[in-house]
Design an enzyme around this catalytic site. Structure first.
Site, PDB file in Angstrom:
ATOM      1  CG  HIS A  93      -0.209   0.121   2.538  1.00 46.63           C
ATOM      2  ND1 HIS A  93       0.442  -0.935   3.115  1.00 46.63           N
ATOM      3  CD2 HIS A  93      -0.050   1.166   3.385  1.00 46.63           C
ATOM      4  CE1 HIS A  93       0.981  -0.563   4.262  1.00 46.63           C
ATOM      5  NE2 HIS A  93       0.697   0.716   4.454  1.00 46.63           N
ATOM      6  CG  ASP A  95       1.464   4.904   4.885  1.00 43.91           C
ATOM      7  OD1 ASP A  95       0.980   3.760   4.861  1.00 43.91           O
ATOM      8  OD2 ASP A  95       2.542   5.194   5.450  1.00 43.91           O
ATOM      9  CG  HIS A 249       4.962   0.896   3.203  1.00 40.66           C
ATOM     10  ND1 HIS A 249       4.372   2.050   2.756  1.00 40.66           N
ATOM     11  CD2 HIS A 249       4.399   0.656   4.417  1.00 40.66           C
ATOM     12  CE1 HIS A 249       3.518   2.501   3.645  1.00 40.66           C
ATOM     13  NE2 HIS A 249       3.502   1.682   4.665  1.00 40.66           N
ATOM     14  NE  ARG A 264       2.110   5.855   9.610  1.00 41.18           N
ATOM     15  CZ  ARG A 264       1.179   5.420   8.771  1.00 41.18           C
ATOM     16  NH1 ARG A 264       1.240   4.208   8.275  1.00 41.18           N
ATOM     17  NH2 ARG A 264       0.171   6.196   8.424  1.00 41.18           N
TER      18      ARG A 264
END
Ligand code: SIN
Length: 275
Positions: A93, A95, A249, A264
């Site tokens: 995907h 983000d 990723h 994150r």
């Protein structure tokens, strides 16, 4: 600081840098522009340091679906406990592709890594674009595709361990659909980049579902070629930043029975323009 390319496709590890040191920012930014994925080894940072580094790149984008640190709502938790089966981000995907203005980058800090496994694999979407024939590039350049959060984070998503354990939630906020060019001009490098991804892209605009699926599936197989990939093997303290406009990723979920705990922070981007 030493910048060591991970593969010929993308990614570099940066040794001897300190992300708290503002005087090193220009060199780190150049490495990010050149390699799209950078791993700063052995950082000793708090959530405040993490956020301060992120703010050097732009405003913070607070992820609406991930659980966050109680003390720092801008810091999302990417965690898998020993008794949990699902990992966050297991599918290829990009983000925030479902946002009209997708986040430029994500910065992941490894605080507790499992004894083996738990790597993150990345694919370069500029290398994938370059690897297509000129004729096919021309066809793709006239196209746009829809991206959505609904089928991944919304009520219609399949049942999952990450949702059941409360690591992702807010299904009612999964109401974004965004149309982006299939080939974008990368805002930093100026390179042409494929901007579709297996998890969030739903359909190429103006094509029937079977037509769109054939093209997207072909691009998904093409984009995963090993020569377009790099793999980050984490150690405690590492910070990896990736460019959401240039990469896919995937978190590798191969460490069952062990804990992996990461923070994150995501940085806002800009509207994407066709190449
Ligand atoms: C993510 O997709 O943001 C998580 C990646 C990882 O945990 O390796």
């Amino acid at each position: 600081m030493e910048i060591l390319p991970l593969t010929g496709g993308l990614g570099a590890e940066i040794v001897g840098a300190d992300l708290k040191d503002a005087s090193q920012f220009d060199a780190i930014k150049q490495a990010f522009t050149d390699y799209s994925v950078i791993t700063l080894r052995g950082q000793s940072i708090s959530p405040d340091d993490h956020l301060q580094f992120a703010r050097r790149w732009g405003d913070i984008n607070v992820n609406r679906f991930f659980a966050a640190l109680d003390t720092h709502p801008e810091v999302a938790l990417v965690v898998k406990e020993p008794d949990q089966t699902g990992a966050i981000g297991e599918e290829w995907h990009t983000d925030h592709a479902y946002d009209e203005i997708p986040a430029m980058g994500s910065i992941l800090h490894a605080i507790e890594t499992p004894p083996y496994g738990g790597d993150t694999v990345f694919c370069s979407m500029s290398a994938a674009y370059d690897g297509l024939s000129d004729k096919f590039k021309e066809i793709l350049e006239g196209m746009s595709a829809w991206n959505s959060s609904r089928h991944v984070f919304g009520d219609s998503k399949p049942k999952s361990d990450t949702a059941d354990s409360g690591r992702v939630g807010n299904t009612d906020l999964a109401n974004q659909d965004a149309l982006h060019p299939v080939v974008v001009k990368h805002p930093l490098s100026g390179r042409k980049v494929l901007y579709v991804n297996p998890q969030f892209t739903t359909q190429i605009d103006g094509l029937s579902k079977p037509e769109s699926d054939s093209i997207l599936n072909m691009l998904y197989v093409h984009g995963q070629k090993p020569e377009y990939q790099c793999r980050v093997r984490w150690q405690n303290g590492d910070v990896t930043m990736w460019d959401n406009r240039a990469t896919w990723h995937k978190a590798i979920n191969d460490y069952h029975g062990h804990r992996r705990y990461m923070h994150r922070v995501t940085v806002e981007g800009c509207a994407l323009t066709a190449a």
